[in-house]
Enzyme design. Structure first.
Site, short mmCIF file in Angstrom:
data_model
loop_
_atom_site.label_atom_id
_atom_site.label_comp_id
_atom_site.label_asym_id
_atom_site.label_seq_id
_atom_site.Cartn_x
_atom_site.Cartn_y
_atom_site.Cartn_z
N LYS A 46 0.79 -1.24 0.00
CA LYS A 46 0.00 0.00 0.00
C LYS A 46 0.83 1.29 0.00
O LYS A 46 0.38 2.34 0.44
CB LYS A 46 -1.01 0.04 1.18
CG LYS A 46 -1.78 -1.21 1.43
CD LYS A 46 -2.27 -1.92 0.20
CE LYS A 46 -3.29 -1.16 -0.61
NZ LYS A 46 -3.55 -1.87 -1.90
N HIS A 101 7.32 -7.40 -2.18
CA HIS A 101 7.19 -6.85 -0.81
C HIS A 101 8.21 -7.48 0.13
O HIS A 101 8.13 -7.31 1.34
CB HIS A 101 5.80 -7.15 -0.25
CG HIS A 101 4.67 -6.46 -0.95
ND1 HIS A 101 4.73 -5.16 -1.36
CD2 HIS A 101 3.42 -6.90 -1.28
CE1 HIS A 101 3.58 -4.82 -1.93
NE2 HIS A 101 2.78 -5.86 -1.90
N SER A 131 -4.91 2.85 3.91
CA SER A 131 -5.06 2.15 2.63
C SER A 131 -5.14 0.63 2.86
O SER A 131 -5.95 -0.07 2.26
CB SER A 131 -3.85 2.51 1.75
OG SER A 131 -3.95 1.90 0.50
P1 A3P Z 1 -5.09 4.53 -1.36
O1 A3P Z 1 -5.71 3.29 -0.83
O2 A3P Z 1 -4.71 5.48 -0.28
O3 A3P Z 1 -5.90 5.19 -2.44
P2 A3P Z 1 0.06 -0.48 -3.54
O4 A3P Z 1 0.04 -0.53 -5.02
O5 A3P Z 1 1.42 -0.47 -2.94
O6 A3P Z 1 -0.85 -1.51 -2.95
O7 A3P Z 1 -0.54 0.95 -3.13
C1 A3P Z 1 -1.89 1.27 -3.39
C2 A3P Z 1 -2.08 2.72 -3.03
O8 A3P Z 1 -1.43 3.55 -4.01
C3 A3P Z 1 -3.57 3.11 -3.05
O9 A3P Z 1 -3.70 4.12 -2.05
C4 A3P Z 1 -3.70 3.64 -4.47
O10 A3P Z 1 -4.82 4.47 -4.68
C5 A3P Z 1 -2.40 4.43 -4.58
N1 A3P Z 1 -2.07 4.74 -5.98
C6 A3P Z 1 -2.00 3.90 -7.02
N2 A3P Z 1 -1.76 4.56 -8.16
C7 A3P Z 1 -1.66 5.87 -7.83
C8 A3P Z 1 -1.42 7.07 -8.57
N3 A3P Z 1 -1.25 7.06 -9.87
N4 A3P Z 1 -1.39 8.24 -7.88
C9 A3P Z 1 -1.55 8.27 -6.54
N5 A3P Z 1 -1.79 7.17 -5.80
C10 A3P Z 1 -1.85 5.98 -6.43
#
Ligand code: A3P
Length: 292
Positions: A46, A101, A131
């Site tokens: 996240k 991860h 998140s």
């Molecule tokens: P949120 O749940 O706060 O929206 P991961 O890919 O490590 O699981 O992280 C997911 C998080 O990154 C989510 O956060 C997602 O919305 C955010 N995310 C993914 N793409 C993004 C982008 N282009 N800009 C900003 N945040 C992004």
């Protein structure tokens, strides 16, 4: 520590999702052959993994930048340990791009010889927690949690996928000189995506034209990723992972969402633990984009 949840399996002290992991592959991971031109994104969950997967895919594949090819980002930049598409990594064309991860001590030993490049993406842990809370309630392969209070408890005990956030980032940072590694902050990407793309591509020694950088930045914004089936993982979640509600992987993509969720008490508690765990840690964090 209570890791009795059927959703997690503990391998050498680290919690993996139990149904998507191949323990035999994990057992041999130490010797997984690393090539000089491999590139790894490493994150605590996240923290912006999917975002950086999209950026790497756009940097390396002209067909993605120019939208002439239609390939899922997950196929361009698969997870090393969660190989849900059963990709044959050995047969992959160079450069092989991976996401992971893993904690520093479980990665293939070739990485410690500074073969390959690693991009470590980190995010302020209050937003990571929020998140992660929503994500745990979204996907059927993670344990759903009723309240934020309960999730915070688990998060601060490290009784979640990928264990303690504090250990993950501290240990990677502590061992940074063993690796060829770049640390990138989610909030910096959010503040200035263009500069982050340039920083990543120069670390990767990839020459890009102004036009290329424009195309990458445009296709890596939250809004454009959210509406792109190759980038948003909607169908992967629905068809390959399984969901409990109509939430999305690309949920909000903001900095400071924790302020809409934490109570004053929860925030104070988190700050106390953070101060204790992260004293002497040199990297700074951004908790809110309005802060000076
Ligand atoms: P949120 O749940 O706060 O929206 P991961 O890919 O490590 O699981 O992280 C997911 C998080 O990154 C989510 O956060 C997602 O919305 C955010 N995310 C993914 N793409 C993004 C982008 N282009 N800009 C900003 N945040 C992004």
């Amino acid at each position: 520590m209570d890791n009795s949840s059927a959703y997690l399996v503990n391998f050498k002290g680290f919690n993996f999702e139990s149904t998507l992991i191949d323990l035999e592959f994990l057992g041999k991971l130490d010797d997984f052959e690393i090539r000089d031109d491999d590139v790894f994104i490493v994150t605590y969950p996240k923290s912006g993994t999917i975002w950086t997967q999209q950026i790497l895919s756009l940097i390396y594949f002209e067909g993605h930048r120019k939208r002439t090819e239609n390939v899922d980002t997950l196929d361009r930049v698969p997870f090393l340990e969660y190989n849900i598409r059963h990709i044959n990594f050995e047969k992959r064309l160079a450069p092989r791009l991976f996401a992971s991860h893993l904690p520093y001590y479980l990665v293939p030993k070739g990485l410690k010889k500074k073969k390959a490049k690693i991009i470590y993406v980190y995010r302020n842990p209050k937003d990571v927690l929020i998140s992660f809370f929503h994500f745990s309630n979204l996907v059927v392969r993670l344990e759903a949690v009723d309240t934020l209070e309960q999730f915070m408890e688990k998060f601060l005990e490290g009784n979640v996928l990928a264990n303690l956030w504090f250990d993950h980032i501290r240990d990677w940072y502590k061992h940074k000189d063993d690796f060829n590694i770049l640390f990138i902050m989610y909030e910096e990407m959010k503040k200035d995506l263009r500069s982050s793309v340039v920083k990543i591509s120069s670390f990767l020694e990839k020459e890009l034209s102004e036009e290329d950088v424009d195309a990458i930045v445009r296709q890596a914004t939250f809004e454009n990723m959210k509406s792109s089936p190759q980038a948003n993982y909607d169908s992967i979640l629905q068809n390959e992972i399984g969901v409990r509600n109509d939430g999305a992987f690309l949920r909000k993509g903001t900095v400071g969402d924790w302020k809409h969720h934490f109570t004053v008490d929860q925030n104070e508690r988190f700050d106390r633990v953070f101060r204790e765990e992260m004293k002497d840690f040199p990297l700074k964090f951004i908790w809110d984009l309005n802060e000076k």
